[in-house]
Write an enzyme that holds these catalytic residues in place. Sequence first.
Site, PDB file in Angstrom:
ATOM      1  N   HIS A  84       0.849  -1.190   0.000  1.00 36.26           N
ATOM      2  CA  HIS A  84       0.000   0.000   0.000  1.00 36.26           C
ATOM      3  C   HIS A  84       0.881   1.234   0.000  1.00 36.26           C
ATOM      4  O   HIS A  84       1.842   1.325   0.774  1.00 36.26           O
ATOM      5  CB  HIS A  84      -0.907   0.037   1.237  1.00 36.26           C
ATOM      6  CG  HIS A  84      -1.723   1.301   1.294  1.00 36.26           C
ATOM      7  ND1 HIS A  84      -2.866   1.471   0.548  1.00 36.26           N
ATOM      8  CD2 HIS A  84      -1.536   2.463   1.972  1.00 36.26           C
ATOM      9  CE1 HIS A  84      -3.358   2.672   0.775  1.00 36.26           C
ATOM     10  NE2 HIS A  84      -2.574   3.303   1.629  1.00 36.26           N
ATOM     11  N   ASP A 163     -15.518   2.044   7.697  1.00 35.47           N
ATOM     12  CA  ASP A 163     -14.471   2.979   7.267  1.00 35.47           C
ATOM     13  C   ASP A 163     -14.967   3.870   6.138  1.00 35.47           C
ATOM     14  O   ASP A 163     -14.671   5.057   6.107  1.00 35.47           O
ATOM     15  CB  ASP A 163     -13.223   2.220   6.809  1.00 35.47           C
ATOM     16  CG  ASP A 163     -12.210   3.155   6.185  1.00 35.47           C
ATOM     17  OD1 ASP A 163     -11.658   3.987   6.924  1.00 35.47           O
ATOM     18  OD2 ASP A 163     -12.001   3.094   4.962  1.00 35.47           O
ATOM     19  N   ARG A 170     -14.839  12.372   7.771  1.00 36.09           N
ATOM     20  CA  ARG A 170     -13.565  13.045   8.060  1.00 36.09           C
ATOM     21  C   ARG A 170     -13.241  14.075   6.997  1.00 36.09           C
ATOM     22  O   ARG A 170     -12.675  15.130   7.285  1.00 36.09           O
ATOM     23  CB  ARG A 170     -12.426  12.015   8.146  1.00 36.09           C
ATOM     24  CG  ARG A 170     -12.471  11.137   9.392  1.00 36.09           C
ATOM     25  CD  ARG A 170     -11.557   9.932   9.249  1.00 36.09           C
ATOM     26  NE  ARG A 170     -10.229  10.314   8.826  1.00 36.09           N
ATOM     27  CZ  ARG A 170      -9.457   9.586   8.005  1.00 36.09           C
ATOM     28  NH1 ARG A 170      -9.900   8.449   7.502  1.00 36.09           N
ATOM     29  NH2 ARG A 170      -8.247  10.009   7.689  1.00 36.09           N
ATOM     30  N   SER A 185      -7.972   3.503   9.046  1.00 33.17           N
ATOM     31  CA  SER A 185      -8.687   3.478   7.779  1.00 33.17           C
ATOM     32  C   SER A 185      -7.958   2.612   6.759  1.00 33.17           C
ATOM     33  O   SER A 185      -8.541   1.720   6.136  1.00 33.17           O
ATOM     34  CB  SER A 185      -8.839   4.909   7.245  1.00 33.17           C
ATOM     35  OG  SER A 185      -9.379   4.906   5.936  1.00 33.17           O
ATOM     36  N   LYS A 189      -8.927  -1.832   5.776  1.00 30.36           N
ATOM     37  CA  LYS A 189      -9.183  -2.326   4.417  1.00 30.36           C
ATOM     38  C   LYS A 189      -8.120  -3.332   3.987  1.00 30.36           C
ATOM     39  O   LYS A 189      -8.431  -4.347   3.366  1.00 30.36           O
ATOM     40  CB  LYS A 189      -9.245  -1.155   3.437  1.00 30.36           C
ATOM     41  CG  LYS A 189     -10.439  -0.226   3.644  1.00 30.36           C
ATOM     42  CD  LYS A 189     -10.551   0.798   2.543  1.00 30.36           C
ATOM     43  CE  LYS A 189      -9.428   1.809   2.598  1.00 30.36           C
ATOM     44  NZ  LYS A 189      -9.808   3.103   3.150  1.00 30.36           N
TER      45      LYS A 189
END
Length: 426
Positions: A84, A163, A170, A185, A189
């Site tokens: 990620h 989320d 947010r 968050s 995921k």
Amino acid sequence: MSFDAVDVIRTKRDRRELSDAQIDWTIGAYTEGVIAEEQMSALAMAILLNGMTRREVARWTDAMLRSGERMDWSGLSRPTTDKHSTGGVGDKITLPLAPTVAACGAAVPQLSGRGLGHTGGTLDKLESIPGWRASLSNEEMLAVLDRTGAVVCAAGSGLAPADRKLYALRDVTGTVESIPLIASSIMSKKIAEGTGALVLDVKAGSGAFMKSVVHARELARTMVDIGTDHGVRTVALLTAMDTPLGRTVGNALEVDESVEVLAGGGPEDVVELTVALAREMLAAAGLTDAKDPADALRDGSAMDVWRTMISAQGGDPDAPLPVAKETHEVLAAESGVLSRLDAYGVGVAAWRLGAGRARKEDPVAHAAGIVLHAKPGDLVRAGQPLMTLHADDPERFERALAALDGAVEIGEREDARRPLILERIA
């Protein structure tokens, strides 16, 4: 067990720890609409201001994870590993990385997103390939992964629905910058994806979400701890995002550059980061005796996986990519050394050319973007093209050029440059 939302807000407002039961109730009640948006907004602001402990962040992540489904890849013959990135300018690394790691023996279930603002999205890039599909069912994902070793697609609505709801809140309440909320968050995921190992590319610099190394390090440490606490082997690399990665910014342009890397060429920085992340992913998956990723790029095996992966998702790897109708060259105002090329300025310029979006529902122009002809440290001559802007609408050039004002500096020597890979956190 039921709690009162106001008591939960007061607990965090007064800098006290939320209990596991309070956190579980809060996430469940918010997902189900029991907690009002204004109450969750107040709690998010209290978390932004007062932070969370490692235990609180782990439990918060777990509660969001349990709000939806969790993928299961246990039937695969290969170990799973994923990456990620926190996002940057010219960050096309997923495109060459996933097939490279697959060519070395791991399975890569990569659920990716779309770009917003000055940072690009992996799905937007791949959708510039004619026929390629981002949306796959769980059964289709498993089939592609089993066949090719890698799949890059959109996350389904069943993953961490809490989320998705909190992320939207947010965004409109000034709480996006909360490190506990960012970390939970991302990790809810990623853990829901079901991967056995995870490598994080946490960027720091003008073109990154985290501008300072200090904040990027804190985010990386928090995410690594969350992964570890959930039984996922997790490591993070802090990487520099002061200058765009590679020599292209924009969807089809970045696909073209990624194919160059898979063919054994491409810009040095893109190759360096692809290989470094691939080695970390393989090590995290326990494949210590695997083929070296640099060899997979050189011998064509990574390219073979790329072609099969694109075809498996309906794309034509041989089809011509979109080409912009108009171009505009940005010339060097003087001779010297290109000392600075600001990633944020270039990213905003590409966005204004049509390569990005201001709202999630906006379309992108797949052919729009920027080709960089020089990078910091290069000698340039007055009148030499520094970059070429690509757009379908020539009226976009003026606003893009305004974004580049001050982004380029030419001097007698290059400014002190940080290495591409700043730190490793495990």
